[in-house]
Design a protein around this motif. Structure first.
Motif: not given
Ligand code: CAA
Length: 317
Positions: A51-71, A104-112
């Motif tokens: 996610a870091y290289v996609a946003a910081n180097v490619s300058r692309l918007p990224v949806t970063l998904m993991d199962i919990s907000k804590e993660q 970078v936007t965080a998400a906790n569901s695959l539907s995002a």
């Protein structure tokens, strides 16, 4: 510079020509302006790095998904630290770092991930977990979205079989730590479409990475070579041939490796090393890939290396 990398046609043609006749007539990499948003599954060390290289180097918007907000919170905190370090070292400006963070936007569901043009999955190294994710992605993602997996050894063709669009599925194997390591190994599965291969290579190059292409065999190239090397080091330790420190020092100072094999195994994660070695052993049926008993024992004990505080060495958590 990054745009120039995408246009590096000659290098790419050479790589593709070397792997298989199927890709010999692959066209020069095309413009990938149609890749407007990236989805990353997993905010652990690999997913976060991607996610870091996609946003910081490619300058692309990224949806970063993991199962919990804590993660995802944990992952984003680590990204903040990486950005702060890069700003402090004057590698990027504070404004650039702020822009990266906003991408970078965080998400906790695959539907995002329904609007992304490529998903890069970096969940745990387990076929059942990956198959379940890809089955869901098949239903959620746009029909032309690329479904990439950062698996380090599992068959791309097997993962693709969980979907109804195997032509969209590809391996995109990043190395740890992703922001530092220059390589992305790209692995087409049996049915992967040529345009998916070309787009994936081009995207990896916008991330500032050099790409190689490997056939879909157990371990591909990187881990087919690295894991027997690490396993042999564990077997030397198991056999009492030398101490962990001396095995590592031999390879570090004797062959100029940045880390000795046992330090590297701790860094990768002993559970991950064992999982990859099992894939090599089970899928080739060749006894030369048998994981050492000691490695299995360490994993059974929960000694996973750096991340658990103990492996071949002890770490302050
Ligand atoms: N995330 C992001 N950046 C990191 C990092 C991490 N986890 N760890 C270190 N870095 C960065 C540091 O911040 C530093 O960046 P700057 O140059 O901007 O300061 C840079 O890496 C160098 O770090 P250090 O000076 O602290 O330490 P070092 O010189 O010993 O380098 C290393 C650390 C890059 C990890 C180096 O030891 C190395 O290259 N080790 C081998 C790594 C390797 O082989 N990786 C592949 C593993 S195999 C794999 O990933 C595939 C698989 O499927 C298992």
């Amino acid at each position: 510079m990054l745009r120039t990398a995408i246009r590096s046609h000659a290098n790419l043609s050479l790589q593709t020509a070397q792997i298989s006749k199927r890709f010999m007539s692959a066209p020069a990499p095309k413009n990938i302006d149609h890749i407007k948003r990236v989805g990353v599954i997993g905010s652990g060390q690999m997913g976060l790095g991607i996610a870091y290289v996609a946003a910081n180097v490619s300058r692309l918007p990224v949806t970063l998904m993991d199962i919990s907000k804590e993660q995802t919170d944990k992952g984003l905190k680590f990204m903040d630290r990486l950005l702060e370090k890069d700003v402090a070292k004057e590698k990027i400006t504070a404004e650039h770092a702020k822009g990266t963070r906003e991408l970078v936007t965080a998400a906790n569901s695959l539907s995002a991930l329904s609007d992304v043009d490529i998903v890069i999955e970096a969940a745990s190294e387990n076929l059942n977990v990956k198959s379940a994710i890809f089955r869901d992605l098949d239903a959620i993602c746009k029909s032309d979205a690329i479904l990439a997996t950062n698996t380090s050894s599992i068959s791309i063709t097997k993962i693709a079989a969980a979907t109804k669009k195997a032509e969209q599925v590809i391996g995109m194997h990043f190395m740890n730590p992703v922001p530092v390591m220059k390589l992305v190994e790209v692995i087409p599965g049996l049915a992967t479409a040529d345009n998916v291969l070309q787009d994936t290579l081009a995207l990896a190059q916008t991330m500032g990475k050099t790409t190689t292409v490997a056939q879909d065999i157990p371990g591909f190239v990187a881990n087919r070579l690295l894991m027997p090397y690490i396993n042999e080091a564990v077997m030397l330790l198991e056999g009492g041939v030398a101490s962990a420190k001396d095995i590592d020092t031999t390879m570090k100072l004797g062959t100029n490796m940045p880390m000795g094999p046992l330090t590297l195994a701790d860094f990768i994660g002993l559970d991950t090393c064992l999982a990859i070695q099992k894939v090599l052993h089970e899928n080739t049926g060749d006894s030369k890939y048998r994981p050492s008993v000691l490695l299995q024992k360490y994993v059974d004990a929960g000694w996973y290396g750096k991340k658990s505080g103990r492996g071949f060495y002890s770490y302050n958590k």
